[in-house]
Design a protein around this motif. Sequence first.
Motif, PDB file in Angstrom:
ATOM      1  N   UNK A 154       0.794  -1.220   0.000  1.00 24.73           N
ATOM      2  CA  UNK A 154       0.000   0.000   0.000  1.00 24.73           C
ATOM      3  C   UNK A 154       0.829   1.273   0.000  1.00 24.73           C
ATOM      4  N   UNK A 155       1.956   1.258   0.664  1.00 20.05           N
ATOM      5  CA  UNK A 155       2.826   2.445   0.690  1.00 20.05           C
ATOM      6  C   UNK A 155       3.350   2.761  -0.701  1.00 20.05           C
ATOM      7  N   UNK A 156       3.827   1.742  -1.415  1.00 26.91           N
ATOM      8  CA  UNK A 156       4.300   1.963  -2.787  1.00 26.91           C
ATOM      9  C   UNK A 156       3.160   2.472  -3.667  1.00 26.91           C
ATOM     10  N   UNK A 157       1.969   1.936  -3.446  1.00 26.23           N
ATOM     11  CA  UNK A 157       0.812   2.383  -4.233  1.00 26.23           C
ATOM     12  C   UNK A 157       0.523   3.856  -3.968  1.00 26.23           C
ATOM     13  N   UNK A 158       0.557   4.266  -2.711  1.00 29.75           N
ATOM     14  CA  UNK A 158       0.318   5.682  -2.387  1.00 29.75           C
ATOM     15  C   UNK A 158       1.336   6.581  -3.064  1.00 29.75           C
ATOM     16  N   UNK A 216      -8.486   3.539   2.654  1.00 28.46           N
ATOM     17  CA  UNK A 216      -8.790   4.729   3.457  1.00 28.46           C
ATOM     18  C   UNK A 216      -8.045   5.953   2.921  1.00 28.46           C
ATOM     19  N   UNK A 217      -6.779   5.780   2.588  1.00 29.01           N
ATOM     20  CA  UNK A 217      -5.996   6.886   2.030  1.00 29.01           C
ATOM     21  C   UNK A 217      -6.516   7.305   0.649  1.00 29.01           C
ATOM     22  N   UNK A 237     -17.672  -6.103   4.984  1.00 26.40           N
ATOM     23  CA  UNK A 237     -18.512  -4.999   5.458  1.00 26.40           C
ATOM     24  C   UNK A 237     -17.668  -3.756   5.749  1.00 26.40           C
ATOM     25  N   UNK A 238     -16.515  -3.973   6.352  1.00 27.25           N
ATOM     26  CA  UNK A 238     -15.617  -2.837   6.617  1.00 27.25           C
ATOM     27  C   UNK A 238     -15.193  -2.184   5.298  1.00 27.25           C
ATOM     28  N   UNK A 239     -14.881  -3.015   4.313  1.00 30.67           N
ATOM     29  CA  UNK A 239     -14.522  -2.496   3.000  1.00 30.67           C
ATOM     30  C   UNK A 239     -15.663  -1.709   2.369  1.00 30.67           C
ATOM     31  N   UNK A 240     -16.870  -2.212   2.486  1.00 30.67           N
ATOM     32  CA  UNK A 240     -18.037  -1.504   1.951  1.00 30.67           C
ATOM     33  C   UNK A 240     -18.215  -0.160   2.637  1.00 30.67           C
ATOM     34  N   UNK A 241     -18.032  -0.129   3.946  1.00 27.94           N
ATOM     35  CA  UNK A 241     -18.170   1.120   4.692  1.00 27.94           C
ATOM     36  C   UNK A 241     -17.118   2.139   4.267  1.00 27.94           C
ATOM     37  N   UNK A 242     -15.948   1.671   3.852  1.00 29.49           N
ATOM     38  CA  UNK A 242     -14.869   2.556   3.426  1.00 29.49           C
ATOM     39  C   UNK A 242     -14.959   2.900   1.941  1.00 29.49           C
ATOM     40  N   UNK A 243     -15.907   2.302   1.221  1.00 26.57           N
ATOM     41  CA  UNK A 243     -16.103   2.654  -0.181  1.00 26.57           C
ATOM     42  C   UNK A 243     -15.473   1.714  -1.189  1.00 26.57           C
TER      43      UNK A 243
END
Length: 122
Positions: free
Chosen positions: A35-39, A66-67, A92-98
């Motif tokens: 994820x850091x490389x992706x950001x 989230x980022x 569900x957590x993923x859905x809540x985060x979009x």
Amino acid sequence: MSKTILIVDDSLSLRLVVKMTLEGAGHTVLQAADGKQALDMLDGRQIDLILSDLNMPVLDGLGLLEHIRQHPLYAATPVIMLTTQDARHLQLRGQQQGISAWIIKPFEPPYLLAAIARLTTR
């Protein structure tokens, strides 16, 4: 129509398999190992969709999501979680985060390509 897709996965072999699938369908592929490389790659370049693993070192898929959702240029970019995790609470957590879609590994290439086409049609 060709899209630029960022694959984020700590498994090089999985990235290569997904890359072959996407390039075979005419897409341009960017890769990040976590994820850091992706950001770091969210630097203004055109990215039409992000395909991310959930479990990765440094920054996991939900942390990355989230980022992304807070990033002014990429907040609306579709994100598909491609993971071995099928736990409902994580989905569900993923859905809540979009999250845009959740696909369980191993994946069927036609199913993945159909989800990408559906999410990138504007």
